[in-house]
Design an enzyme around this catalytic site. Structure first.
Site, mmCIF file in Angstrom:
data_model
loop_
_atom_site.group_PDB
_atom_site.id
_atom_site.type_symbol
_atom_site.label_atom_id
_atom_site.label_comp_id
_atom_site.label_asym_id
_atom_site.label_seq_id
_atom_site.Cartn_x
_atom_site.Cartn_y
_atom_site.Cartn_z
ATOM 1 N N HIS A 85 73.594 98.468 1.054
ATOM 2 C CA HIS A 85 73.532 97.600 -0.127
ATOM 3 C C HIS A 85 74.867 96.872 -0.330
ATOM 4 O O HIS A 85 74.907 95.695 -0.667
ATOM 5 C CB HIS A 85 73.258 98.426 -1.394
ATOM 6 C CG HIS A 85 71.953 99.161 -1.395
ATOM 7 N ND1 HIS A 85 71.888 100.533 -1.415
ATOM 8 C CD2 HIS A 85 70.680 98.722 -1.423
ATOM 9 C CE1 HIS A 85 70.613 100.908 -1.446
ATOM 10 N NE2 HIS A 85 69.860 99.835 -1.440
ATOM 11 N N GLN A 123 67.946 93.256 6.979
ATOM 12 C CA GLN A 123 67.035 93.319 8.135
ATOM 13 C C GLN A 123 66.369 94.695 8.227
ATOM 14 O O GLN A 123 65.325 94.844 8.852
ATOM 15 C CB GLN A 123 67.801 93.030 9.432
ATOM 16 C CG GLN A 123 66.879 92.942 10.650
ATOM 17 C CD GLN A 123 67.613 93.027 11.963
ATOM 18 O OE1 GLN A 123 68.683 92.440 12.115
ATOM 19 N NE2 GLN A 123 67.056 93.767 12.912
ATOM 20 N N LEU A 160 72.835 103.175 -4.480
ATOM 21 C CA LEU A 160 73.520 102.257 -3.562
ATOM 22 C C LEU A 160 74.291 102.997 -2.466
ATOM 23 O O LEU A 160 74.894 104.035 -2.700
ATOM 24 C CB LEU A 160 74.499 101.366 -4.327
ATOM 25 C CG LEU A 160 73.908 100.434 -5.389
ATOM 26 C CD1 LEU A 160 74.988 99.468 -5.885
ATOM 27 C CD2 LEU A 160 72.686 99.676 -4.902
ATOM 28 N N MET A 202 71.247 103.388 7.366
ATOM 29 C CA MET A 202 71.466 103.882 5.999
ATOM 30 C C MET A 202 70.253 103.565 5.143
ATOM 31 O O MET A 202 69.639 102.508 5.282
ATOM 32 C CB MET A 202 72.707 103.244 5.410
ATOM 33 C CG MET A 202 73.939 103.705 6.127
ATOM 34 S SD MET A 202 75.406 103.361 5.174
ATOM 35 C CE MET A 202 76.634 103.983 6.311
HETATM 36 P P1 AMP Z 1 66.304 99.043 -1.541
HETATM 37 O O1 AMP Z 1 67.239 99.483 -2.600
HETATM 38 O O2 AMP Z 1 65.953 100.109 -0.534
HETATM 39 O O3 AMP Z 1 65.100 98.314 -2.085
HETATM 40 O O4 AMP Z 1 67.102 97.967 -0.682
HETATM 41 C C1 AMP Z 1 67.665 96.833 -1.295
HETATM 42 C C2 AMP Z 1 68.112 95.875 -0.227
HETATM 43 O O5 AMP Z 1 69.083 96.497 0.609
HETATM 44 C C3 AMP Z 1 66.957 95.420 0.703
HETATM 45 O O6 AMP Z 1 67.090 94.049 0.972
HETATM 46 C C4 AMP Z 1 67.198 96.265 1.937
HETATM 47 O O7 AMP Z 1 66.705 95.663 3.117
HETATM 48 C C5 AMP Z 1 68.711 96.359 1.960
HETATM 49 N N1 AMP Z 1 69.138 97.507 2.751
HETATM 50 C C6 AMP Z 1 68.749 98.792 2.596
HETATM 51 N N2 AMP Z 1 69.299 99.572 3.546
HETATM 52 C C7 AMP Z 1 70.048 98.757 4.321
HETATM 53 C C8 AMP Z 1 70.871 98.953 5.492
HETATM 54 N N3 AMP Z 1 71.024 100.144 6.030
HETATM 55 N N4 AMP Z 1 71.477 97.879 6.012
HETATM 56 C C9 AMP Z 1 71.328 96.637 5.454
HETATM 57 N N5 AMP Z 1 70.575 96.386 4.372
HETATM 58 C C10 AMP Z 1 69.947 97.423 3.809
#
Ligand code: AMP
Length: 286
Positions: A37, A148, A33, A184
């Site tokens: 997240h 997004q 995280l 990020m």
């Molecule tokens: P992940 O753990 O990479 O599968 O991401 C989990 C959720 O966090 C997904 O909905 C991603 O789009 C969101 N997420 C990841 N990085 C960012 C970020 N920099 N800004 C906003 N949401 C994010």
């Protein structure tokens, strides 16, 4: 904060909470995280009675040559961060708990997956749609929060929820960036210091796209794409996987930008061995 590893326990607790009329917000993640997240968790916290986080690195959405095995795992720290923003329940199952070896059912979402990561990571969105459907069957919730940052993923999940009549609303949250503009990502952990500096080319290219389309009113996408390509390829470690300029709603590429349309400019770029994605949504005024 309650931490569950089994479907039975997590499902029982969510069922109990739903029966008592609680509004449930859900943030699915693969862990490691970061502030991106946490922004999803904070929004979900503010809008619901109960906040549920899942931490599950989903093998089904990785191709055999991708980074499933080395994906960063920081579960204890994830729990501390989640607890600090008021998470009530963490669901962190094992792969064996989530997937029976006898499973034969998968979800595919058509058209929205024809381009961008759907084209470059064949099978990826089948893995995403299937795991989100499974998670929502285990943890039925009122709202699911997605970033997004993975815009195509958001549209695919939203479409799947509508098509399969899930009683869950998809909420999209803005991209959280480092102060210098780098989006990020858990995968930023793979970058060394030099690569991290070079990774800024994604943000630089997207910022240039915004200036070209909105300020300079450039309309031919082949010209815009060429300029973005030059910006990215100035960095020796960068290798472009795709540059997409197209309709934000249908995710189809376009050659000419129409006034009054919503445009997505999205990039996937390898920086060394690390594949990064980023995007910008642009409202092109009449
Ligand atoms: P992940 O753990 O990479 O599968 O991401 C989990 C959720 O966090 C997904 O909905 C991603 O789009 C969101 N997420 C990841 N990085 C960012 C970020 N920099 N800004 C906003 N949401 C994010």
């Amino acid at each position: 904060m309650l931490i569950y590893g089994t479907i039975y326990e997590a499902r029982s607790e969510i069922k109990r909470l739903r029966q008592s009329g609680k509004k449930i917000g859900f943030v699915p993640t693969m862990g490691a995280l970061h502030q991106g997240h946490l922004s999803l968790l904070e929004k979900a916290r503010a809008e619901n009675d109960v906040l549920v986080l899942s931490v599950f690195v989903n093998p089904l959405q990785f191709a055999p040559h991708e980074d499933f095995e080395k994906y960063p795992k920081t579960f204890e720290q994830d729990c501390q961060l989640a607890s600090a923003v008021g998470t009530d329940i963490v669901f962190a199952p094992t792969v064996e708990e989530m997937y029976s070896k006898k499973a034969k059912t998968y979800i595919t979402v058509s058209e929205l997956t024809d381009y961008l990561c759907g084209e470059k990571r064949v099978g990826h969105f089948k893995g995403v749609a299937t795991v989100v459907a499974k998670l929502l069957n285990i943890l039925p919730c009122d709202k699911i929060y997605l970033g997004q940052k993975d815009y195509q993923q958001f549209l695919v999940v939203k479409q799947m929820l509508a098509d399969l009549n899930f009683d869950t609303e998809a909420v999209m949250c803005p991209i959280v960036r480092e102060p210098n503009g780098l989006a990020m990502s858990s995968r930023n952990k793979y970058l060394n210091e030099d690569e991290r500096a070079q990774a800024l080319c994604l943000f630089e290219a997207l910022d240039a796209a915004r200036a070209l389309i909105i300020d300079q009113k450039m309309r031919e996408t082949v010209e815009i794409e060429h300029i973005l390509r030059v910006i990215i390829e100035k960095k020796p470690a960068a290798k472009i996987d795709y540059i997409f300029i197209g309709e934000a709603e249908s995710l189809t590429p376009i050659t000419h930008i129409q006034e009054g349309s919503q445009i997505l400019v999205a990039l996937a770029v390898f920086i060394g061995q690390t594949r990064l994605i980023d995007n910008v949504l642009l409202e092109v005024s009449l």
